[in-house]
Motif scaffolding. Structure first.
Motif, short mmCIF file in Angstrom:
data_model
loop_
_atom_site.label_atom_id
_atom_site.label_comp_id
_atom_site.label_asym_id
_atom_site.label_seq_id
_atom_site.Cartn_x
_atom_site.Cartn_y
_atom_site.Cartn_z
N PHE A 37 -10.57 -4.11 -11.06
CA PHE A 37 -11.01 -3.10 -10.11
C PHE A 37 -10.68 -3.56 -8.68
CE2 PHE A 37 -13.34 -2.24 -13.90
CZ PHE A 37 -13.52 -0.86 -13.92
N VAL A 38 -10.00 -2.68 -7.95
CA VAL A 38 -9.54 -2.98 -6.60
C VAL A 38 -10.12 -1.94 -5.64
CG1 VAL A 38 -7.54 -3.30 -5.10
CG2 VAL A 38 -7.37 -3.88 -7.54
N HIS A 39 -10.89 -2.40 -4.67
CA HIS A 39 -11.45 -1.49 -3.66
C HIS A 39 -10.41 -1.21 -2.58
CE1 HIS A 39 -11.92 -4.53 -0.45
NE2 HIS A 39 -12.15 -5.37 -1.45
N HIS A 112 -9.10 2.05 -5.77
CA HIS A 112 -9.69 3.12 -4.94
C HIS A 112 -9.07 3.14 -3.55
CE1 HIS A 112 -13.16 4.58 -2.30
NE2 HIS A 112 -12.87 5.62 -3.06
N ASP A 113 -8.90 4.34 -3.00
CA ASP A 113 -8.53 4.52 -1.60
C ASP A 113 -7.21 3.79 -1.30
OD1 ASP A 113 -9.06 5.46 1.05
OD2 ASP A 113 -9.91 3.52 1.56
N THR A 114 -7.14 3.01 -0.23
CA THR A 114 -5.91 2.31 0.11
C THR A 114 -5.53 1.30 -0.97
OG1 THR A 114 -7.23 0.75 1.42
CG2 THR A 114 -6.17 2.55 2.60
N ALA A 132 -1.03 -0.51 -16.76
CA ALA A 132 -1.32 0.85 -16.30
C ALA A 132 -2.02 0.77 -14.95
CB ALA A 132 -2.19 1.60 -17.30
N VAL A 133 -1.97 1.89 -14.21
CA VAL A 133 -2.67 1.98 -12.93
C VAL A 133 -3.45 3.29 -12.89
CG1 VAL A 133 -2.46 2.10 -10.42
CG2 VAL A 133 -0.90 0.63 -11.73
N SER A 134 -4.73 3.20 -12.58
CA SER A 134 -5.55 4.39 -12.32
C SER A 134 -5.84 4.43 -10.82
CB SER A 134 -6.87 4.33 -13.10
OG SER A 134 -6.64 4.41 -14.50
N VAL A 135 -5.39 5.48 -10.17
CA VAL A 135 -5.54 5.64 -8.72
C VAL A 135 -6.71 6.59 -8.47
CG1 VAL A 135 -4.39 6.35 -6.60
CG2 VAL A 135 -3.05 5.32 -8.45
N VAL A 136 -7.70 6.13 -7.73
CA VAL A 136 -8.95 6.88 -7.56
C VAL A 136 -9.11 7.30 -6.10
CG1 VAL A 136 -11.44 6.87 -7.91
CG2 VAL A 136 -9.97 5.48 -9.40
N SER A 137 -9.11 8.60 -5.86
CA SER A 137 -9.37 9.14 -4.52
C SER A 137 -8.56 8.41 -3.45
CB SER A 137 -10.87 9.05 -4.19
OG SER A 137 -11.64 9.74 -5.14
N SER A 138 -7.26 8.33 -3.66
CA SER A 138 -6.40 7.57 -2.76
C SER A 138 -5.59 8.51 -1.88
CB SER A 138 -5.46 6.65 -3.54
OG SER A 138 -4.67 5.89 -2.66
#
Length: 298
Positions: A37-39, A112-114, A132-138
Motif C-alpha cells: 500500500f502506497v499513500h 492512492h493519489d500521487t 498488478a497496480v490498483s490506482v485509487v483516486s489518483s
C-alpha cells in the motif's frame, strides 16, 4: 475502536535503512508475495498529513487474506525526508528500494493519489516483480481536461498541519465526515514528527515547490507516452469515488481508457457514496474490489 487501533492488531512497525535514511514500514509478516500500500501527497503542500496510517482498518482487513506491507514515503511518518527535492521519481525510487530491501519477489501495488502516478511509472520500468497496480483516486495520474484548477482544498485554515486545518481538509475530501475522527489523531501526530516538519520546511521554498509541480507534469507526460506506445506492462485497476471532490468521474474513466489501450487486463470501479478516501469511507467495498482483482490476476 478507531481505524488506527484495528490496524495495529495485525501490522507492526519496522524501520529499514535506505541509502542511509530511515524508511518506516508497517507489515504483518515476512513474505515473498504481498499487497503493498502506497499513500500519496506532498509534505507541506497536501493539507493533511499522509502516510501509511491513512489506510487505517483496511490494512488489517487485507492482512486476513495475504501478507500486507504499507510504507511511509520520504518526509512522511517515520521515514526521513530527502536531501534532494521531493519528486514523483523520488517516490517511485523509494517504493522500489523498500520492496527490494524486504526481499519481496512479487507484489500488487495499491496506490492512492500521487502515489498512483509513481506506482504506474514504477510498473513500467519494473514489471518483473510487480504483478498488478490498483490506482485509487489518483487525479495526479488522470488527464487534466481543460485545465480548470480544482479548488476543493483551496484556502485551508492556517497553520497547515494543525488539528483544525487537517479536520477541514479530511472533511472536504469525504462524502461523509463520520470516518474522519478515526484518522485525525494519526494525521496530527504525523504532522508533528521530525521527518514531516523537515520536508514541509523545505517545501516552503518556491523553487522546491516548482520542482515538485514540474515532476508531476513530466511524470504524467511520460506515463501517457508509454500508454500510447507499448502500454503499462502489468494488469491495472482504477478505483474512484462517486463523490470525489478532487476529480470528476470522467477523469477516472479517461485514465482507465488510456491505461486500457494496450493493457487487456484493465478494470474500472466506482465506489458509491465515497469521496477521495474510499478505503476509509467504504472499507468493505474497497476490500472486495481490490481482492477480487488481485485474485483474478494471480
Amino acid at each position: 475502536m478507531n481505524g488506527a487501533s484495528m490496524t495495529t492488531l495485525a501490522l507492526h512497525s519496522h524501520t529499514l535503512a535506505i541509502d542511509g535514511l530511515a524508511a518506516r514500514i508497517l507489515r504483518d509478516r515476512e513474505a515473498h508475495t504481498a499487497t503493498v500500500f502506497v499513500h500519496g501527497g506532498a509534505p507541506g503542500l497536501t493539507p493533511y498529513s499522509s502516510g501509511a496510517h491513512i489506510w487505517g482498518a483496511a490494512l488489517g482487513r487485507f492482512a486476513e487474506d495475504s501478507a500486507v506491507l504499507a510504507l511511509d514515503l520520504p518526509g512522511f511518518g517515520g521515514s526521513d525526508a530527502l536531501d534532494a527535492p521531493y519528486t514523483i521519481d523520488a517516490m517511485a525510487d523509494h517504493i522500489d528500494a523498500v520492496v527490494r530491501a524486504t526481499g519481496m519477489r512479487r507484489c500488487h501495488l495499491v496506490a492512492h493519489d500521487t502515489g498512483g502516478l509513481a506506482a504506474l511509472l514504477l510498473a513500467c520500468r519494473q514489471p518483473g516483480y510487480i504483478e498488478a497496480v490498483s490506482v485509487v483516486s489518483s487525479v495526479a495520474a488522470a488527464p487534466t481536461g481543460d485545465g480548470v484548477e480544482n479548488t476543493a482544498l483551496a484556502y485551508p485554515p492556517q497553520p497547515l498541519g494543525s488539528r483544525t486545518s487537517q479536520r477541514w481538509a479530511l472533511e472536504r475530501l469525504s462524502y461523509s465526515p463520520h470516518h474522519v475522527r478515526g484518522m485525525l489523531d494519526d494525521c496530527v501526530q504525523a504532522a508533528q514528527q521530525a521527518p514531516h516538519q523537515v520536508a514541509a520546511e523545505r517545501m516552503a521554498d518556491p523553487i522546491t515547490r516548482q520542482a515538485w509541480n514540474t515532476s508531476v507534469a513530466r511524470a504524467k507526460a511520460r506515463l501517457f507516452e508509454f500508454c500510447r506506445g507499448p502500454g503499462v506492462p502489468v494488469p491495472v485497476q482504477v478505483v474512484w469515488g462517486t463523490h470525489d471532490p478532487t476529480g470528476t468521474i470522467d477523469q477516472g474513466l479517461w485514465l482507465y481508457r488510456i491505461l486500457a489501450q494496450h493493457q487487456p487486463i484493465a478494470h474500472f470501479h466506482l465506489i458509491n457514496r465515497a469521496g477521495a478516501l474510499p478505503f476509509r469511507e467504504q472499507p468493505e467495498v474497497f476490500h472486495g474490489i481490490i481482492s477480487a482483482f488481485s485474485d483474478a490476476v494471480r
